[in-house]
Design an enzyme around this catalytic site. Structure first.
Site, PDB file in Angstrom:
ATOM      1  NE  ARG A   1      43.388   7.971 -26.863  1.00 50.72           N
ATOM      2  CZ  ARG A   1      44.315   8.389 -27.719  1.00 50.72           C
ATOM      3  NH1 ARG A   1      45.436   8.949 -27.266  1.00 50.72           N
ATOM      4  NH2 ARG A   1      44.117   8.257 -29.020  1.00 50.72           N
TER       5      ARG A   1
ATOM      6  CD  GLU B   1      42.799  14.651 -24.071  1.00 53.57           C
ATOM      7  OE1 GLU B   1      42.673  14.791 -25.313  1.00 53.57           O
ATOM      8  OE2 GLU B   1      43.716  13.996 -23.558  1.00 53.57           O
TER       9      GLU B   1
ATOM     10  CG  HIS C   1      46.058  14.630 -26.472  1.00 53.46           C
ATOM     11  ND1 HIS C   1      44.939  13.860 -26.369  1.00 53.46           N
ATOM     12  CD2 HIS C   1      46.983  13.848 -27.114  1.00 53.46           C
ATOM     13  CE1 HIS C   1      45.151  12.665 -26.910  1.00 53.46           C
ATOM     14  NE2 HIS C   1      46.391  12.641 -27.372  1.00 53.46           N
TER      15      HIS C   1
END
Length: 306
Positions: free
Chosen positions: A224, A253, A271
Site C-alpha cells: 500500500r 491513487e 496498481h
C-alpha cells in the site's frame, strides 16, 4: 422469487465473471438505490466507509475483491455485525511476479531503456547508463504474509538468500528473520514491501530505513502506498541515498506525487500487481463463492479476521 440485491462498487473481471454476478443477483451500482442491499462488492483500494455503511441499513456482508482492508471501516462493520470477506492466496503469485518485475526493471533500467530507444538516443550514439544485478544481491521482504512468502519462494528458486521482517519470527521458515525494518534494510540489496496497509504500518519505510538500505539499494513497493513515506523516498532518490525504486502503489491513487514523477531511477506502474487474467478470474470466483455461501447461510470460504 426476489433475487438478493448486491451493491457493486467494484467490477468483477474478466467480463464473464461480472455476467455471472448479474445473472444471479439484482446488481445495483448507485448507493442511493441500495437501501435493501445486504451485500456490497468492493475492492481493497475502494473499501467502504462508515458513512457509506450508514446509507445501507440492510447491509450484512462486505465482499472485497482483493486482500487489503485498510480502506474499510472495520470497527464500524464489527459494531453492526457486518461480515467481511477477502480473496487471499489467489492473487499472491501475480503480485509476487510484479514485485520481481519492478525490481528487475529498476535495477536493469528496463523502463528507462525503453524510453531511451524510443527517443532515438541509442540511434544517436548515446549509451544507457549501467544497471545493477538484482539476482546477485540480498533480498529483504518487509511483510511476511501470503504475498511475501510467495515472493520468498520465487527468490529462493532463483538462488537468492532471503531475509524478512514480520510481527514475529515464523518458526520453520527457511528465511532469515530480522526484528525491524532498519535492520532488514541494512542486510538487503533489494527491499520488497509487501506489508499490510493501515495505521500500524503507515510510514514504516521512512528516511532511516532508506538510509539503511543505502546508495546501492533498490526499494520495491507492491503493498500500500502509505507504508512508504513518499516524501522521504523522493528525497532519497533525488539525493542518491538509494539507487532506485519500483512502485505499484501510492498514497492517493490515481494521483502520484510530482516529486515521485520527477524522481530519477523510479519505475511507476498503476496498481496492477494482481492484474492478470488468471488472478482476477480466481479473485472473482472467490468473491462469488463468498456471496453464494452468505446467501445460502453456509460457512464463508474466506472470512476476514475470523
Amino acid at each position: 422469487m426476489t433475487r438478493p440485491m448486491v451493491l457493486a462498487l467494484a467490477a468483477l473481471k474478466p467480463a464473464d465473471m461480472a455476467q455471472k454476478l448479474h445473472e444471479t443477483y439484482d446488481v445495483v451500482t448507485d448507493i442511493a438505490a441500495a437501501s435493501q442491499a445486504q451485500i456490497v462488492l468492493t475492492s481493497g483500494a475502494m473499501g467502504l466507509s462508515a458513512a457509506q455503511m450508514d446509507q445501507l441499513p440492510a447491509l450484512r456482508l462486505i465482499a472485497v475483491s482483493g486482500v487489503g482492508v485498510d480502506a474499510i471501516d472495520l470497527p464500524a462493520a464489527a459494531a453492526r455485525g457486518i461480515r467481511v470477506t477477502t480473496t487471499p492466496g489467489v492473487l499472491s503469485l501475480a503480485v509476487a511476479e510484479m514485485a520481481l518485475g519492478l525490481a528487475l526493471s529498476a535495477g536493469r533500467r528496463i523502463a528507462e531503456g525503453d524510453r531511451f530507444v524510443r527517443a532515438g538516443d541509442w540511434a544517436g550514439g548515446s549509451k544507457l547508463a549501467l544497471g545493477r544485478s538484482v539476482l546477485a544481491g540480498r533480498a529483504g521482504i518487509l511483510g511476511y504474509g501470503r504475498i511475501g512468502r510467495q515472493l520468498a519462494d520465487l527468490l529462493r528458486s532463483l538462488g537468492r538468500p532471503v531475509a524478512y521482517t514480520a510481527r514475529s519470527e515464523k518458526l520453520g521458515s527457511p528465511d532469515t528473520y530480522h526484528p525491524d525494518a532498519v535492520t532488514l534494510a541494512q542486510h538487503s540489496d533489494v527491499l520488497f514491501v509487501t506489508a499490510a496497509g493501515g495505521a500500524e504500518t503507515r510510514g514504516l519505510v521512512n528516511a532511516d530505513v532508506l538510509a539503511a538500505l543505502g546508495r546501492d539499494g533498490i526499494l520495491v513497493n507492491v503493498a500500500r502506498g502509505p507504508v512508504v513515506d513518499s516524501a522521504a523516498l523522493a528525497a532519497a532518490l533525488q539525493n542518491g541515498t538509494i539507487a532506485g525504486a519500483g512502485l505499484d502503489v501510492f498514497d492517493a491513487e490515481p494521483n502520484v506525487p510530482q516529486a515521485l514523477l520527477d524522481a530519477p531511477h523510479c519505475v511507476l506502474t498503476p496498481h496492477v500487481g494482481s492484474a492478470t487474467d488468471e488472478a482476477r478470474r480466481a479473485m472473482s470466483a472467490l468473491v462469488l463463492d463468498n456471496i453464494a455461501a452468505f446467501v445460502a447461510g453456509g460457512p464463508l470460504p474466506s472470512p476476514y479476521g475470523e
